[in-house]
Enzyme design. Sequence first.
Site, PDB file in Angstrom:
ATOM      1  CD  GLU A 123      -1.915   2.271   1.383  1.00 37.60           C
ATOM      2  OE1 GLU A 123      -1.800   3.066   0.403  1.00 37.60           O
ATOM      3  OE2 GLU A 123      -1.819   2.621   2.550  1.00 37.60           O
ATOM      4  CB  CYS A 136      -0.861   7.112   0.958  1.00 39.56           C
ATOM      5  SG  CYS A 136      -2.145   6.174   1.835  1.00 39.56           S
TER       6      CYS A 136
END
Length: 486
Positions: free
Chosen positions: A258, A292
């Site tokens: 991720e 993110c």
Amino acid sequence: MAVIGEGWPDRAEWAGRIFSAGWRESDGGTRPVIEPATGDTLADVGIASPTDVARAGVRAAAAAGEWAAAAPSDRVAVLLRASGVLRDRSDTFREWIVRESAGVPAKGDYEIAAALAQLAHAVGLASLPRGEVLAPQTPGGTSLAWRVPLGVVGVINPWNAPLLFAVRALAPALALGNTVLLKPDPLTPVSGGVLVARLFEDAGLPDGVLHVLPGGADTGQAVAADPHVAMIAFTGSTAAGRAVARVAGEGLKRVLLELGGKNSLVVLEDADVEAAALAGAVSTFGYQGQACVAAGRHLVHTDLVEAYTDALVRHALAMRVGDPREEGVGIGPVISVGQATRVERIVDESVAAGARVLTGGRREGLFYPPTVLDRVDRAMPAYTEEIFGPVAPVLPFRSEAEAVEIANDTAYGLAAAVHSGSVPRATAVAGQLRTGMVHINDVCAKDAANAPFGGMGVSGNGSRIGGTASLEQFTQWRWMTAPGPS
């Protein structure tokens, strides 16, 4: 030394140690934990050497069989007790998150609530159907397929949501019968490591099932390479993810990545400007943009761009910058000198190339104010790079097709948001975006325990974590047949 978290967990027990079948001295020495807002030393933690990791791998592998064979109700009981400990000790978790990761208290509350949601969802995973009865190849025969634990899972955790991201991988991995090596980031080894170890220790997790091994890149490399580790769950930058994947690939391990994002918030000409600007401010300035899923581009129709930018600047100016412990502070420091220097470089180089700073744009130490840029073109770092700071580049567009083209003009593909007065119209635009997640009339930065979280392109490797995707990630198929009567 600034003493925090007195009482629980007992500092005399964990300071300078790692957690591996109990609290142990490490071969890797110790490292201070520095508070970004003040520069104070909060604690000293043990750093796991590659030798420490190797020992932990052996212990985790030895514990894996018994933990996998435990009744699902026994594993669920541990998760439920962990939820109770987290609720009871929430003040300590919040204080460490604020002091160690420089998030405001609301960020700490968010992490705690999200971690509790992850634990609750993992409870359900433990009892999901895991098998299929297949058509046998011989009359009267048996053909069964079912999911079994992987064995030892390595979790390499970032600093920006240390508690949440640790629990997001730990809870399903443990619920499904795996043992875990957890490597928290060296910037947040307490909120992402020590407290997590104590949480599960108090919940009655058997010895050897969880090992917490703080350290830097060499520790992470050792976890990824350890022969006992069957899977690596990594959250962090794309560059670091590539390095982890290379090491894990040598051992043919499963890898869940991720990674980063260059996420667009798209504002069509029929959008509610004030609502869109508020979502944009939260998406870029929340936790100093260090996520993110933060909005890295604000794409606004030319008819609205002036009103939107004015509103975004108002939100930026209303956010007080300072020590996150102080009342009314909305923006704390970025996590490190390296991160502050990176944000400063991206803005300065973009301004030198012609971008205009409408507010912010100058740091003081680790404190970087909410910054709005316009006149951004596609050659500038503010357009091309993941900033990971509280900087909002605003770019105008004239048509939906142009907005989609700009949003997709990146190797990343993590998240996006589309704002419009028409949900069907926004949904149609969203369907053209090359992202793993997209949200209508909302922020870019969202997550849910029951949702498959992950990205496309260099934002990940196609893997997902969360929801039933966790069942797929943390188990593997086993097939068994038996012949029918002869």
